[in-house]
Design an enzyme around this catalytic site. Structure first.
Site, mmCIF file in Angstrom:
data_model
loop_
_atom_site.group_PDB
_atom_site.id
_atom_site.type_symbol
_atom_site.label_atom_id
_atom_site.label_comp_id
_atom_site.label_asym_id
_atom_site.label_seq_id
_atom_site.Cartn_x
_atom_site.Cartn_y
_atom_site.Cartn_z
ATOM 1 N N LYS A 76 10.700 -1.471 4.896
ATOM 2 C CA LYS A 76 10.619 -2.026 3.547
ATOM 3 C C LYS A 76 11.867 -1.578 2.786
ATOM 4 O O LYS A 76 12.299 -0.418 2.929
ATOM 5 C CB LYS A 76 9.351 -1.513 2.859
ATOM 6 C CG LYS A 76 9.068 -2.137 1.502
ATOM 7 C CD LYS A 76 7.734 -1.637 0.930
ATOM 8 C CE LYS A 76 7.385 -2.323 -0.383
ATOM 9 N NZ LYS A 76 6.082 -1.876 -0.922
ATOM 10 N N SER A 151 2.976 -5.505 -2.405
ATOM 11 C CA SER A 151 4.412 -5.716 -2.495
ATOM 12 C C SER A 151 5.128 -5.661 -1.136
ATOM 13 O O SER A 151 6.267 -6.104 -1.046
ATOM 14 C CB SER A 151 5.026 -4.646 -3.408
ATOM 15 O OG SER A 151 4.862 -3.368 -2.836
ATOM 16 N N SER A 175 -0.409 -2.249 -1.704
ATOM 17 C CA SER A 175 0.799 -2.944 -1.249
ATOM 18 C C SER A 175 1.020 -2.966 0.254
ATOM 19 O O SER A 175 1.869 -3.696 0.739
ATOM 20 C CB SER A 175 2.034 -2.357 -1.928
ATOM 21 O OG SER A 175 2.116 -2.822 -3.250
#
EC number: 6.3.5.7
Lengths: 488, 481
Positions: A76, A151, A175
């Site tokens: 990420k 996210s 997330s």
């Protein structure tokens, strides 16, 4: 090759059926072919990946390395990676190349894994749909008109589409779990403090936790093996020794006590999603588990509590992005105030600005007690609910999200509807316990994740529960249709 | 009107740890800009603070030294504001739960009066960097070497009633932190910085008047002058029927005036909240007790010991113990000189005079304590007299060697041989027959005045080497005839 587990790939690498360089090439080619439709990567670090793969091949040839050595993974884009662009999905950091490496990515690198690149995300991890990225929305590989969740939407979409074997994510209010649910993959949010936050760009420090995302619980266990454990560079990281996450993964579930919180099955939960979850629970009963209804009475309060605490911490955490030392700086500032205001107004997207303002307000003199302190009191109540429930059952199960992936743009104008997406995930972060999303079925062709929550530092238990379920189901082995015709 | 002055002080003490409060970067004064920084001090994304345990220990030491409650659970909080030399956009400090709670200090003034000053709290916090406005042609340079340097902020109650008392209090704090070895006490380099809160109220009134805060006063002398100036300013306003505005002011030592920096209305809302990157610090009783047991002797304890062990006067004991360096110097010199009163007089007298002239701290004196002790020993055993000793000290100061070497080389040894002195006196009496005649015919009062002349002649003849203790009785006897 794109649907193989980590242990299978590791075996192939050791058997010289394929080299890491070859495997990495396959993934890089597939990213080039498929990702333009998905937008799951912000940066593909091709050269870096091939160098790491070559090094991994040497390690494997010398009989060294771990199960992760030579395995292509993605990170990420909020983990700082030395020498590789790290944007946090923001214009603010659109040219930020860190001179240091996060503990998580460093540990995974030390295990020999190959970093394919950095995945897309909601800006500063603020969002539940991955539509809040400066680099554009990520599409759900199961239906390109829907969101992948957020996210960590880039990591989830990339794994679902076979653009990485596994990936890292972070979970502040869901997330990891919600995008895992929306994209039909497996994700684990560990206990707060289990994984180091050093080098992870902070959203809400008391809630942020990094975790693995992969096809299966077993693959998540491989990643956890590498990334978890005490780090002296993070004062909130726990000195509790880590478990071996693979040793007990095959323990039968006979006698497992499952709690079903009634509040997770009330109004707002899609009936079809509820059916999928109940079918999964039945499967566990077949495996020898017992089920009882429990109560987590303060569930509804988790949304107001979270949306005070997280923005409050964010408003302070994001103050360092001031245009002075790094990140975006506006052109030709008139004076200091002009530099601050324009750099931040230009550098941050709408959702980030909104949360900074909410947090600033909540911490202001005269409002602090009514908002921040009250939210902390609720947080304690929520924690107590879980502690009580987990003294009676081994794990708690429920849905991850009230619905399957929703259409792109359908909730962007209604923030409250968007925030309600997180109703089943937020309380886990407020309490600090670990939880997983495990693929459990489909509604209208879209994946549904089962949430499994456990006691503090019970990651090994959760992985065991999920793995046993995956030994008897094949939901986690399904692949989206769009990837079927891919050449690579 | 008769005004009562009310003063409270906030003293920022830089702790002399090797590394910073939340990072492993070295702490030092005068290094090249931005060379003593880590990711943490630069506020880089993802960098996290880790508390320096040495700073914590130093704070607890201070707490014990002022008889304070130690915060068994203390919490770091973020003080949020934007400034270019504050890299994270917040300062990590302590708010609701400081490491040191309520304590007190007994402060003695020059006139001997003692008053007890309450200390509200002392808390740990990190320093900011520095903004450099010169040399950058319309731009500002940022040096983050000081960023995250550990400070202990010591906050007093508004118990101080005069500028003199304020200075005595700051000197006492200075003395304690240097005794404890937790601060180098170097005010010129900013190791101790003082914010002064001042208000006036009519004598007898119980509620406080509106106060102003004078920021960053960095020397004992400036503290005193700034307070006098501000008292005068406030008194003038109040006498004219005006009102004091609550504000922050700066003291300008060149113009000897304070001027407004910002008013309360412009003050930041710092949005304090507990720092989520640092867990609350929970101390054990064992840890706290162990620190207490290992505290060094404090100034007040040393002063008492100097009185009981060395038989020094209260004043001498107080002066000598006010700085650890001076106390150590005195004790080291006295182990050689073996006369505490004489050593004390010479340390507080001639040595201090030379240090003042050269503006040197006692740590930097060219005459080390051992050598100084040898000099005092030569005074004590009558090898030289006091007057000669001053010259010897001056020569030692200029690096001419030990006291004995200088005495030997310059032939300064005192003449104590009574026969030699008698013959020297006889020669002088013979040469000054008139004065002798006059002396003998005068009354006692007149004689007392005249004897100085003869003593002077003897000293002159002996080049200062005659021992006055021997000269005086012999001279008196021979003058009688």
């Amino acid at each position: 090759m794109f649907e193989q587990s980590i242990s299978t790939l590791a075996q192939k690498l050791r058997n010289k059926d394929i080299s890491s360089v070859e495997l990495t090439h396959l993934f890089l080619n597939r990213i080039a072919e498929i990702d333009p439709q998905l937008n799951s990567y912000i940066t593909v670090s091709e050269q870096h990946a091939l160098e790491q793969a070559a090094a991994a091949d040497i390690l494997i040839q010398s009989g060294k390395g771990t199960n992760l050595t030579g395995i292509p993974v993605a990170h990420k884009d909020l983990f700082c990676t030395q020498g590789t662009l790290t944007t946090c999905g923001s214009k603010m950091l659109s040219s930020f190349i860190p001179p240091y490496e996060s503990t998580v990515t460093s540990r995974i690198q030390q295990s020999g894994a190959v970093m394919l690149g950095k995945t897309n995300m909601d800006e500063f991890a603020m969002g539940s749909s991955n539509e809040n990225s400066f680099y554009g929305a990520v599409k759900n590989p199961w239906n390109l008109n829907t969101v992948p969740g957020g996210s960590s939407g880039g990591s989830a979409a990339a794994i679902a589409a076979g653009l990485a074997v596994a990936a890292t994510g972070t979970d502040t209010g869901g997330s990891i779990r919600q995008p895992a649910s929306f994209c039909g993959i497996t994700g684990l949010k560990p206990t707060y403090g289990r994984v180091s936050r050093f080098g992870m760009i902070a959203y809400a420090s008391s809630l942020d936790q990094a975790g693995p995302m992969a096809k299966s619980a077993e693959d998540c266990a491989h990643l956890m093996q590498a990334m978890s454990g005490f780090d002296e560079k993070d004062s909130t990281s726990s000195e509790t020794p880590t478990d071996d996450y693979l040793t007990n993964i095959n323990t039968p579930l006979t006698g497992l006590k499952i709690g079903l919180p009634k509040e997770y099955f009330g109004d707002g939960l899609d009936a079809d999603v509820a059916d999928v979850i109940m079918a999964a629970v039945k499967e566990f009963e077949k495996l020898g588990a017992t089920v009882k209804e429990i109560s987590l009475p303060n569930l509804q309060l988790s949304i107001p509590s979270y949306y005070v605490i997280a923005p409050s911490e964010a408003s302070s955490n994001l103050s360092r992005f001031d245009g002075v030392r790094f990140g975006h700086r506006c052109d030709d500032p008139k004076d200091l105030l002009d530099m601050y205001t324009r750099s931040r107004a230009e550098g941050f997207g709408t959702e980030v600005q909104k949360r900074i303002m909410v947090g600033t307000y909540a911490l202001s003199e005269g409002y602090y007690d009514a908002y921040y302190l009250k939210a902390q009191k609720i947080r304690r109540l929520i924690k107590e609910d879980f502690v009580k429930a987990l003294s009676e059952v081994d794990v708690i199960m429920g849905p991850v999200a009230p619905t399957t992936a929703f259409s792109l743009g359908s909730k962007t104008s209604d923030p409250v509807a968007m925030y309600l997406e997180d109703i089943y995930t937020l309380s886990v972060n407020l309490a600090g316990i670990p939880a997983m999303s495990v693929p459990a079925g489909f509604v209208d062709g879209m994946p549904v994740g089962l949430q499994v929550m456990g006691n503090y530092f019970a990651e090994a238990k959760l992985l065991n529960v999920a793995h046993q379920y995956q030994q008897h189901t094949d939901w986690h082995l399904q692949s989206p249709a769009m990837t079927k015709g891919a050449k690579a | 009107m008769n005004w009562e002055v009310v003063i409270g002080l906030e003293i920022h003490t830089q702790l002399s740890t090797k590394s910073k409060l939340f990072s492993g970067a070295a702490v030092g004064f005068g290094a090249e800009p931005n060379t003593q920084t880590t990711l943490v001090d630069l506020g880089m994304p993802g960098a996290l603070p880790v508390l320096n345990k040495e700073a914590l220990r130093m704070a607890v030491m201070f707490g014990h030294a002022i008889d304070a409650e130690i915060g068994m659970t203390s919490v770091f909080a973020r003080k949020n504001y934007f400034y270019p030399d504050l890299p994270k956009g917040y300062q990590t400090s302590q708010m609701d739960h400081p490491i040191v709670g309520i304590g007190h200090l007994d402060v003695t003034l020059e006139d001997g009066t003692t008053s007890r000053i309450g200390i509200t709290r002392a808390h740990l916090e990190e320093d900011a960097g520095k903004s450099l406005h010169e040399d950058f042609q319309g731009m500002t340079g940022i040096d983050l070497n000081r960023s995250s340097t550990p400070l202990l902020e010591i906050v007093s109650e508004p118990d101080i009633r005069s500028a003199k008392e304020a200075v005595a209090y700051v000197k006492m704090i200075h003395s304690i932190v240097t005794y404890l070895g937790i601060c180098d006490g170097n005010m010129a380099e900013g190791s101790m910085r003082c914010d002064v809160n001042i208000s006036l109220r009519p004598k007898g009134q119980t509620e406080y008047g509106t106060r102003t805060e004078i920021k960053n006063v960095n020397s004992f002398r400036f503290i005193e002058k700034a307070i006098y100036t501000e008292i005068e300013r406030q008194a003038d306003i109040l006498e004219d029927g005006g009102r004091i505005i609550q504000e922050t002011r700066l003291y300008d030592p060149e113009k000897n005036e304070t001027r407004s920096m910002r008013s309360k209305e412009d003050a930041n809302d710092y949005r304090y909240f507990p720092c989520p990157d640092l867990l609350p610090i929970v101390l054990t009783q064992d840890y706290v007790d162990e620190i207490k047991a290992s505290l060094p002797e404090l100034p007040s304890q040393k002063a008492e010991r100097f009185q009981s062990e060395h038989r020094l006067s209260e004043y001498d004991a107080h002066v000598l113990s006010s700085s650890r360096a001076m106390a150590d110097y005195f004790e080291a010199a006295n182990t050689i000189a073996k006369d505490a009163k004489l050593t004390a007089n010479w340390v507080m007298g001639e040595l201090s005079k030379l240090l003042n002239q050269e503006q040197l701290d006692i740590q930097n004196t060219p005459v080390k304590a051992n050598s100084f002790g040898e000099l005092v020993a030569r005074i004590k055993d009558n090898t030289i007299n006091g007057k000669t000793a001053k010259d010897v000290l001056q020569a030692m100061w200029e690096g001419e060697g030990s006291a004995d070497k200088i005495i030997e080389a310059k032939g300064l040894k005192q003449v104590t041989d009574t026969d030699a002195i008698e013959s020297m006196i006889q020669t002088i009496l013979d040469a000054n027959a008139n004065q002798v005649q006059q002396y003998r015919s005068s009354d006692e009062d007149k004689q007392k005045k005249m004897i100085g002349f003869f003593v002077g002649q003897v000293m002159k003849a002996s080049q200062g080497k005659a021992n006055p203790g021997i000269v005086n009785p012999i001279l008196a006897k021979m003058l009688k005839g």
